[in-house]
Write a protein that holds these residues in place. Structure first.
Motif, short mmCIF file in Angstrom:
data_model
loop_
_atom_site.label_atom_id
_atom_site.label_comp_id
_atom_site.label_asym_id
_atom_site.label_seq_id
_atom_site.Cartn_x
_atom_site.Cartn_y
_atom_site.Cartn_z
N LYS A 55 86.71 10.64 23.61
CA LYS A 55 87.10 10.96 24.98
C LYS A 55 88.55 11.42 25.10
O LYS A 55 88.81 12.47 25.70
CB LYS A 55 86.86 9.75 25.90
N PRO A 56 89.52 10.70 24.54
CA PRO A 56 90.91 11.19 24.64
C PRO A 56 91.07 12.56 23.96
O PRO A 56 91.86 13.38 24.40
CB PRO A 56 91.71 10.12 23.90
N PHE A 57 90.31 12.75 22.95
CA PHE A 57 90.36 14.00 22.18
C PHE A 57 89.90 15.18 23.05
O PHE A 57 90.42 16.28 22.96
CB PHE A 57 89.47 13.85 20.95
N MET A 58 88.90 14.93 23.91
CA MET A 58 88.30 15.99 24.70
C MET A 58 88.84 16.06 26.13
O MET A 58 88.44 16.95 26.89
CB MET A 58 86.77 15.80 24.76
N ASP A 59 89.73 15.16 26.52
CA ASP A 59 90.24 15.14 27.90
C ASP A 59 90.93 16.45 28.29
O ASP A 59 90.92 16.83 29.46
CB ASP A 59 91.21 13.97 28.11
N SER A 112 77.74 29.32 23.27
CA SER A 112 77.08 28.49 24.26
C SER A 112 77.43 28.98 25.66
O SER A 112 78.35 29.78 25.84
CB SER A 112 77.54 27.03 24.11
N GLU A 113 76.69 28.51 26.64
CA GLU A 113 77.11 28.68 28.03
C GLU A 113 78.26 27.69 28.28
O GLU A 113 78.65 26.94 27.40
CB GLU A 113 75.94 28.39 28.96
N ARG A 114 78.80 27.68 29.48
CA ARG A 114 79.87 26.74 29.82
C ARG A 114 79.34 25.31 29.74
O ARG A 114 78.28 24.99 30.28
CB ARG A 114 80.41 27.04 31.22
N ILE A 115 80.06 24.47 29.01
CA ILE A 115 79.69 23.05 28.82
C ILE A 115 80.71 22.17 29.53
O ILE A 115 81.92 22.36 29.39
CB ILE A 115 79.63 22.69 27.32
N GLU A 116 80.23 21.19 30.29
CA GLU A 116 81.14 20.28 30.98
C GLU A 116 80.99 18.84 30.49
O GLU A 116 81.80 17.99 30.84
CB GLU A 116 80.89 20.36 32.49
N ASP A 117 79.98 18.58 29.70
CA ASP A 117 79.78 17.25 29.12
C ASP A 117 79.94 17.34 27.61
O ASP A 117 79.11 17.93 26.91
CB ASP A 117 78.37 16.73 29.47
N SER A 118 81.02 16.77 27.09
CA SER A 118 81.30 16.89 25.65
C SER A 118 80.22 16.23 24.79
O SER A 118 80.09 16.56 23.61
CB SER A 118 82.66 16.28 25.33
N ASN A 119 79.45 15.32 25.38
CA ASN A 119 78.37 14.67 24.61
C ASN A 119 77.25 15.66 24.26
O ASN A 119 76.40 15.36 23.43
CB ASN A 119 77.79 13.49 25.40
#
Length: 395
Positions: A161-165, A250-257
């Motif tokens: 999470k901190p990595f992707m914030d 990819s298309e736009r992604i908003e969930d890093s999971n």
């Protein structure tokens, strides 16, 4: 201090190495016969100065310099040329070269230049060594963790999470190569081009997936379209790569999971997507293959055999052949053989077995089945109509 000498002429490489070794025995001098060897050295050694010829087979020294700028900002470049054209010197300066030397290079000029650059490097190292080490280590750690995570592998207790914030939304870009050989230079080119474009169009990074593919993550600047980045990326890769490649995104992604699943989707998609190739090389390969088929239609014409003639991977060659001719490889060969069979059937002295053998078939039944499938009648029926003076269709 480490110095890399890049020149396709062995006598020049060795001569400069002797001069530097005699005057600066404390320095290490590495040699490379071209850009590919140079990339291997840049990756494996901490190079401080690169002396490079401009005109070399495959890629010029200026092109190599341009491609490495983002990854090795601390390297001092010195361009060497046998040509005194102003345009070369102007481009070298624009790219950040510290000097531009004309062949033949005088020993004193070479020694004086290395002494000057050595002092400059020593001062810079005192100020930047610790900061650079920290930056590089963080970069490799980030890429290693992201690579495992994106591939669906265990990353222990590391919290992403901190990595992707800093990337609340983003796109993924995957570039995959097709080659039978180890692709050090091509891998390096893609990494540098994609890194530079990501920095220009937004923020993000590039992580190595494996020895044939790389994965980029980019959060685009406001108002920037992904299509513009992809178009420029494709243009650069067509210009610099000499092997087939694919670009997926990819298309736009908003969930890093969602990253692991999206990476898996792109990998699966790559199995059906046609590889791109620089146009002139692709056209030439297919033309050579067609010429070979026309003159060897009676011999073994397997896909593997013909693709090896033009030095391409069979899977890629099959895709390229259909893309350029509109016919599958097998369909093309059968069509050519059946057209030739029609001509031979006009000779009443030739037996069907002889005709089948002349166009590459040992089994008469198989030959007859293929002929009927293409023309709607057996070879015997076709011949009989010609004998009766009835032509079903023009030959």
């Amino acid at each position: 201090m480490n110095i890399l000498m890049v020149d396709d002429e062995k006598i020049i490489r060795e001569g400069i190495k002797r001069t530097l070794a005699n005057r600066f025995p404390q320095y290490r001098v590495f040699l490379a016969a071209g850009p590919e060897e140079a990339v291997v050295r840049l990756r494996s050694e901490r190079i401080d100065i690169v002396l490079t010829d401009i005109l070399m087979p495959g890629m010029s020294g200026l092109e190599m310099m341009n491609l490495t700028a983002a990854s090795y900002p601390c390297v001092k470049w010195v361009v060497i040329s046998a040509h005194s054209e102003f345009s070369y010197a102007q481009e070298a300066v624009r790219l950040g070269a510290k000097d531009y030397l004309l062949k033949p290079i005088g020993k004193e000029v070479l020694i004086e230049m290395i002494e000057k650059l050595g002092a400059e490097i020593a001062r810079e190292k005192e100020l930047t060594e610790e900061a650079e080490l920290l930056r590089v280590n963080q970069k490799f750690l980030r890429e290693a963790v992201f690579q495992r995570w994106a591939s669906g592998l265990d990353i222990g207790r590391i919290d992403m999470k901190p990595f992707m914030d800093s990337h609340p939304y983003f796109h993924l870009i995957m570039v995959k190569m097709e080659s039978e050989k180890i692709v050090h230079l091509e891998h390096f080119i893609i990494e540098n081009v994609l890194t530079e474009l990501i920095g220009r169009y937004g923020t993000g990074f590039v992580a190595i997936q494996d020895n044939k593919s790389l994965l980029g993550l980019v959060t685009l600047n406001e108002g920037v379209a992904l299509a513009a980045l992809l178009e420029e990326l494709r243009g650069h890769l067509i210009k610099y790569l000499r092997i087939p490649f694919q670009i997926m995104h990819s298309e736009r992604i908003e969930d890093s999971n969602a990253i692991p699943a999206e990476v898996q989707r792109m990998r699966q998609a790559s199995s059906t997507q046609v590889y791109e190739h620089y146009a002139s090389g692709g056209d030439q390969a297919v033309e050579v293959a067609q010429q070979y088929i026309r003159t060897h239609y009676h011999a073994d014409l397997s896909l593997e055999k013909v693709s090896s003639i033009v030095y391409l991977n069979p899977v890629y060659f099959s895709q390229l052949f259909k893309q350029k001719t509109g016919s599958g490889f097998k369909e093309y060969v059968i069509g050519l053989r059946m057209d030739q069979a029609k001509k031979l059937l006009l000779n009443p002295k030739l037996k069907l077995a002889d005709i089948a053998e002349r166009i590459g078939y040992q089994d008469i039944r198989h030959f007859s089945q293929l002929f009927r499938k293409k023309f709607g009648e057996t070879p015997s029926e076709f011949r009989q109509k010609q004998d009766n003076g009835v032509t079903k269709e023009p030959i």
